[in-house]
Write a protein that holds these residues in place. Sequence first.
Motif, PDB file in Angstrom:
ATOM      1  N   PRO A  79       0.828  -1.206   0.000  1.00  0.00           N
ATOM      2  CA  PRO A  79       0.000   0.000   0.000  1.00  0.00           C
ATOM      3  C   PRO A  79       0.869   1.265   0.000  1.00  0.00           C
ATOM      4  O   PRO A  79       1.985   1.261   0.504  1.00  0.00           O
ATOM      5  N   LEU A  80       0.327   2.299  -0.610  1.00  0.00           N
ATOM      6  CA  LEU A  80       1.004   3.595  -0.620  1.00  0.00           C
ATOM      7  C   LEU A  80       0.666   4.302   0.683  1.00  0.00           C
ATOM      8  O   LEU A  80      -0.508   4.481   1.014  1.00  0.00           O
ATOM      9  N   ASP A  99       2.456  16.766  -5.323  1.00  0.00           N
ATOM     10  CA  ASP A  99       3.084  15.450  -5.424  1.00  0.00           C
ATOM     11  C   ASP A  99       2.098  14.341  -5.038  1.00  0.00           C
ATOM     12  O   ASP A  99       2.034  13.301  -5.688  1.00  0.00           O
ATOM     13  N   VAL A 100       1.311  14.583  -3.994  1.00  0.00           N
ATOM     14  CA  VAL A 100       0.303  13.609  -3.578  1.00  0.00           C
ATOM     15  C   VAL A 100      -0.715  13.418  -4.702  1.00  0.00           C
ATOM     16  O   VAL A 100      -1.075  12.283  -5.049  1.00  0.00           O
ATOM     17  N   GLN A 146      -2.924  10.121  -9.180  1.00  0.00           N
ATOM     18  CA  GLN A 146      -3.313   9.985 -10.581  1.00  0.00           C
ATOM     19  C   GLN A 146      -2.477   8.937 -11.299  1.00  0.00           C
ATOM     20  O   GLN A 146      -3.008   8.156 -12.094  1.00  0.00           O
ATOM     21  N   GLU A 147      -1.188   8.900 -11.040  1.00  0.00           N
ATOM     22  CA  GLU A 147      -0.306   7.953 -11.718  1.00  0.00           C
ATOM     23  C   GLU A 147      -0.514   6.522 -11.237  1.00  0.00           C
ATOM     24  O   GLU A 147      -0.557   5.592 -12.031  1.00  0.00           O
ATOM     25  N   ARG A 174      -3.168   5.314  -9.485  1.00  0.00           N
ATOM     26  CA  ARG A 174      -4.569   4.908  -9.524  1.00  0.00           C
ATOM     27  C   ARG A 174      -4.908   3.972  -8.358  1.00  0.00           C
ATOM     28  O   ARG A 174      -5.832   3.188  -8.414  1.00  0.00           O
ATOM     29  N   GLN A 175      -4.105   4.071  -7.297  1.00  0.00           N
ATOM     30  CA  GLN A 175      -4.292   3.281  -6.087  1.00  0.00           C
ATOM     31  C   GLN A 175      -4.573   4.220  -4.921  1.00  0.00           C
ATOM     32  O   GLN A 175      -4.164   5.375  -4.943  1.00  0.00           O
ATOM     33  N   PRO A 176      -5.241   3.730  -3.882  1.00  0.00           N
ATOM     34  CA  PRO A 176      -5.451   4.567  -2.704  1.00  0.00           C
ATOM     35  C   PRO A 176      -4.122   4.875  -2.012  1.00  0.00           C
ATOM     36  O   PRO A 176      -3.226   4.032  -1.968  1.00  0.00           O
ATOM     37  N   ILE A 177      -4.014   6.087  -1.514  1.00  0.00           N
ATOM     38  CA  ILE A 177      -2.853   6.489  -0.724  1.00  0.00           C
ATOM     39  C   ILE A 177      -3.339   6.666   0.705  1.00  0.00           C
ATOM     40  O   ILE A 177      -4.237   7.470   0.973  1.00  0.00           O
ATOM     41  N   PHE A 178      -2.769   5.910   1.616  1.00  0.00           N
ATOM     42  CA  PHE A 178      -3.157   5.970   3.018  1.00  0.00           C
ATOM     43  C   PHE A 178      -2.345   7.068   3.695  1.00  0.00           C
ATOM     44  O   PHE A 178      -1.119   7.023   3.700  1.00  0.00           O
ATOM     45  N   MET A 179      -3.052   8.031   4.236  1.00  0.00           N
ATOM     46  CA  MET A 179      -2.411   9.153   4.914  1.00  0.00           C
ATOM     47  C   MET A 179      -2.418   8.866   6.414  1.00  0.00           C
ATOM     48  O   MET A 179      -3.449   8.474   6.979  1.00  0.00           O
TER      49      MET A 179
END
Length: 95
Positions: A6-7, A20-21, A26-27, A29-34
Amino acid sequence: MPAALPLIRPISDLRTNLNDVCAQAQESRQPIFMTKNGKASLVVIDCDAYEEQRQHDRYVQKLREAEIEAKYRTGTVSQASLDETIARIFEVWGV
């Protein structure tokens, strides 16, 4: 194939590296967990990727419903029977 890691990014990146986020979302296309203080706080995902995921989930749900219906519906309907039923419906509606 192993699942992708996971990101994960700190939530402060929304303030300091928002562009950047956004680009990563967009690049990838996966969820980014903050994370905030080391714990998951929210998830950021590209809008198009989110809509595609929702559409995929709707398709999966429809397939599950069809599988359940097929499991409990034992008989089939012939084309002639279907045509007759449709013709009666059209008669009732005056079509």
